[in-house]
Enzyme design. Sequence first.
Site, PDB file in Angstrom:
ATOM      1  N   CYS A   2      -0.153  10.166  -1.588  1.00 22.72           N
ATOM      2  CA  CYS A   2      -0.190  11.609  -1.456  1.00 22.72           C
ATOM      3  C   CYS A   2       0.705  12.290  -2.480  1.00 22.72           C
ATOM      4  O   CYS A   2       1.342  11.649  -3.306  1.00 22.72           O
ATOM      5  CB  CYS A   2       0.258  12.014  -0.049  1.00 22.72           C
ATOM      6  SG  CYS A   2      -0.613  11.145   1.275  1.00 22.72           S
ATOM      7  N   LEU A  51      -4.174  11.500   0.334  1.00 21.29           N
ATOM      8  CA  LEU A  51      -5.133  10.420   0.102  1.00 21.29           C
ATOM      9  C   LEU A  51      -5.141   9.607   1.383  1.00 21.29           C
ATOM     10  O   LEU A  51      -4.183   8.900   1.689  1.00 21.29           O
ATOM     11  CB  LEU A  51      -4.714   9.564  -1.091  1.00 21.29           C
ATOM     12  CG  LEU A  51      -5.587   8.328  -1.380  1.00 21.29           C
ATOM     13  CD1 LEU A  51      -6.997   8.739  -1.789  1.00 21.29           C
ATOM     14  CD2 LEU A  51      -4.949   7.469  -2.465  1.00 21.29           C
ATOM     15  N   ALA A  52      -6.196   9.722   2.168  1.00 22.57           N
ATOM     16  CA  ALA A  52      -6.231   9.120   3.499  1.00 22.57           C
ATOM     17  C   ALA A  52      -6.412   7.607   3.408  1.00 22.57           C
ATOM     18  O   ALA A  52      -7.368   7.122   2.800  1.00 22.57           O
ATOM     19  CB  ALA A  52      -7.354   9.745   4.321  1.00 22.57           C
ATOM     20  N   ILE A  53      -5.486   6.867   4.029  1.00 22.85           N
ATOM     21  CA  ILE A  53      -5.510   5.406   4.014  1.00 22.85           C
ATOM     22  C   ILE A  53      -5.537   4.846   5.436  1.00 22.85           C
ATOM     23  O   ILE A  53      -6.278   3.918   5.743  1.00 22.85           O
ATOM     24  CB  ILE A  53      -4.268   4.854   3.276  1.00 22.85           C
ATOM     25  CG1 ILE A  53      -4.191   5.407   1.845  1.00 22.85           C
ATOM     26  CG2 ILE A  53      -4.263   3.323   3.281  1.00 22.85           C
ATOM     27  CD1 ILE A  53      -5.278   4.946   0.931  1.00 22.85           C
ATOM     28  N   ASN A  75       4.863  11.020   1.068  1.00 19.90           N
ATOM     29  CA  ASN A  75       4.064  10.258   0.115  1.00 19.90           C
ATOM     30  C   ASN A  75       4.479   8.802   0.234  1.00 19.90           C
ATOM     31  O   ASN A  75       5.635   8.468  -0.024  1.00 19.90           O
ATOM     32  CB  ASN A  75       4.322  10.785  -1.301  1.00 19.90           C
ATOM     33  CG  ASN A  75       3.756   9.892  -2.384  1.00 19.90           C
ATOM     34  OD1 ASN A  75       2.764   9.198  -2.177  1.00 19.90           O
ATOM     35  ND2 ASN A  75       4.388   9.910  -3.545  1.00 19.90           N
ATOM     36  N   GLY A  76       3.572   7.932   0.640  1.00 20.55           N
ATOM     37  CA  GLY A  76       3.933   6.523   0.701  1.00 20.55           C
ATOM     38  C   GLY A  76       3.301   5.783   1.863  1.00 20.55           C
ATOM     39  O   GLY A  76       2.329   6.240   2.471  1.00 20.55           O
ATOM     40  N   ASP A 100       1.456   6.271  10.085  1.00 19.66           N
ATOM     41  CA  ASP A 100       2.875   6.015   9.848  1.00 19.66           C
ATOM     42  C   ASP A 100       3.674   7.291   9.639  1.00 19.66           C
ATOM     43  O   ASP A 100       4.890   7.310   9.874  1.00 19.66           O
ATOM     44  CB  ASP A 100       3.049   5.077   8.652  1.00 19.66           C
ATOM     45  CG  ASP A 100       2.382   5.590   7.381  1.00 19.66           C
ATOM     46  OD1 ASP A 100       1.430   6.378   7.491  1.00 19.66           O
ATOM     47  OD2 ASP A 100       2.799   5.179   6.282  1.00 19.66           O
ATOM     48  N   SER A 363      -0.373  -5.046  -6.568  1.00 22.29           N
ATOM     49  CA  SER A 363       0.028  -5.434  -7.918  1.00 22.29           C
ATOM     50  C   SER A 363       1.137  -6.473  -7.851  1.00 22.29           C
ATOM     51  O   SER A 363       1.754  -6.679  -6.804  1.00 22.29           O
ATOM     52  CB  SER A 363       0.508  -4.210  -8.710  1.00 22.29           C
ATOM     53  OG  SER A 363       1.877  -3.955  -8.476  1.00 22.29           O
ATOM     54  N   GLY A 364       1.408  -7.094  -8.992  1.00 23.09           N
ATOM     55  CA  GLY A 364       2.461  -8.097  -9.080  1.00 23.09           C
ATOM     56  C   GLY A 364       3.737  -7.588  -9.704  1.00 23.09           C
ATOM     57  O   GLY A 364       4.593  -8.393 -10.101  1.00 23.09           O
TER      58      GLY A 364
END
Length: 641
Positions: A2, A51-53, A75-76, A100, A363-364
């Site tokens: 977000c 951004l809906a997750i 955001n997170g 969350d 990601s790594g």
Amino acid sequence: MCAIAGIYDLYRHADIDAGLLHAMTERQRHRGPDQGGTHLEPGIGLGHRRLAIIDLGGGQQPLFNEDHSVAVVYNGEIYNFQPLMRELQLFGHTFRTHCDTEVIVHAWEQWGERCVERFRGMFAFALWDRRQQTLFLARDRLGVKPLHYALLDNGQLLFASEIKALLLHDGLRRQLDPLAVEDYFAYGYIPEPRTIFRQVRKLAPGHTLLLRKGQPLPAPRRYWDIPFEVQPALGEAQAADELLARLREAVRIRLVAEVPLGAFLSGGVDSSAVVALMAQASAEPVNTCSISFGDPKFDETSYAQMIAERYGTRHHVQRVEQDDLSLVDRLAGLYDEPYADSSALPTYRVCELARQRVTVALSGDGGDENLAGYRRYRWHLHEERWRTMLPLGLRRPLFGTLGRLYPKADWAPRPLRAKTTFESLARDSVAAYFHSVSIMDDKMRQALFSPALKRDLAGYHAQEVLYRHARDCPAEDALSRIQYLDLKTYLPGDILTKVDRASMAHGLEVRVPLLDHRLVEWMSSLPPELKLRGGIGKYLFKRGLERHLPKELLYRNKMGFSVPLAAWFRGPLRAHLERSLRSPVLADCGLFNLKQVQTLLAQHLSGRSDHSAPLWSLLMFESFLRQLPAAAPRNLVRQAA
């Protein structure tokens, strides 16, 4: 993922400009394309793009507690939100959603400022408590998510995920910070908490900021640091197994989402490890994405394909073209301040590719900093042995003289670049590490900067950033100390900034299991010889991965996620580079010695020297200046003085 934005009046209860707050929020729509919302009351305004997750039907923000006295924009992702929710319910808190975000408001009510110590994840949030008349800003421990703020002359505090939202306020002064210019041309990015603008600051990773109505802006408070406390030794095999078990758990908790997931797969050790553990934990084939280059010296797609076939992923590859000139200006606009890591080009494209199929990608990132994967660590330790053998009073004149006399050999392999080694040996440990990570050495920056800029710097040197962090470092051994410096500077300022802006430009959330703070704490406790041994970085990690990844991938030379910039500047990007470095924008800003700019350009184009990093930094700086808002000062040196 977000975007957040807000306006807070520290001293008054005046109405907040609703149109401005809406514009600040919408300016970041790319970060949250699904929903938007604002909350206004006298003296405070909060804005959010979502951004809906998780909990796609609920979780709209700003989100409130039961009586609407506490509001948050966030955001997170907080990965332990479910156990926290159950714990808070035992204290009597009532939840209306399953996301969350709602955990934050109730955790604030229960634990106050220390609520952040309970969160496991990546986050940047702003929380308003009407009863206490406080605004609480917080950023996650490693700096995965960004948060910028600015105190205006009228007593208003602005905050936002990206600087571009702050620049919409007419009261924000646009003067450049000359110290940030020095930092940028030394590091290639601007380390926290500074930004390119004097009036704008980044909230540093692992810090919070508590503002109370009627009180001046306080200093941020640090709530976490990397411990580097060596624990009782484990056997090598046992330690390798525990490392993999902890990473497996960090991957598992990052697979919770109500949208499609995938992963970046560069063909390096870290991304391959994440994909391997992700595939083992997933019932369906994992979506993986890679970027290719025409130059085989920079192309790792064969190794990525090897892992994709081994784990049966749905693998997708996109080639980065050499003549994608439009992306240069696009990148400068994304980062809002000068940013000179050229790997932002493929990172942007791999995020674009991933977003076509998934909304969340793992990601790594973080493996090199935590487990000593960079080649420069090995060289630093070699040089450190000499520094411990001879006092600085002897080394400085001896190796300083050799460094001045020895010819520069950019073209040669590192062992043959004796000039660089001599120059490092003439310095103390921190200054030597600064010398090794700088994209321009002191002499080149001095030649590049105008007399007016050097006057405004008043003796400031970018290595002071590293000295400041070195004073806080809890570790005593040489390897851990430079890891600590990278975790405080290069990781958040370069790597995580690059991935955040590139991914959010496409509305893509990136999760980073190797930066799970519990895993980071445990990895910092490992003895240095289990991280770097016999010239092998990530020694323990590679030992543990031998059952999961082929040895030809694990033990090959590190390539890095970079582009063939030197050749591009002499080929398809040459005309664009020459136009940009002769642009009147560079002349008008008053920051540079234009004769030195042209000298660097001529030396590189002739093939005599590789100045690709300095030239790219100038190219991106020119693009940044050209895209400054119309209200920005034109003569930047005079305005900064």
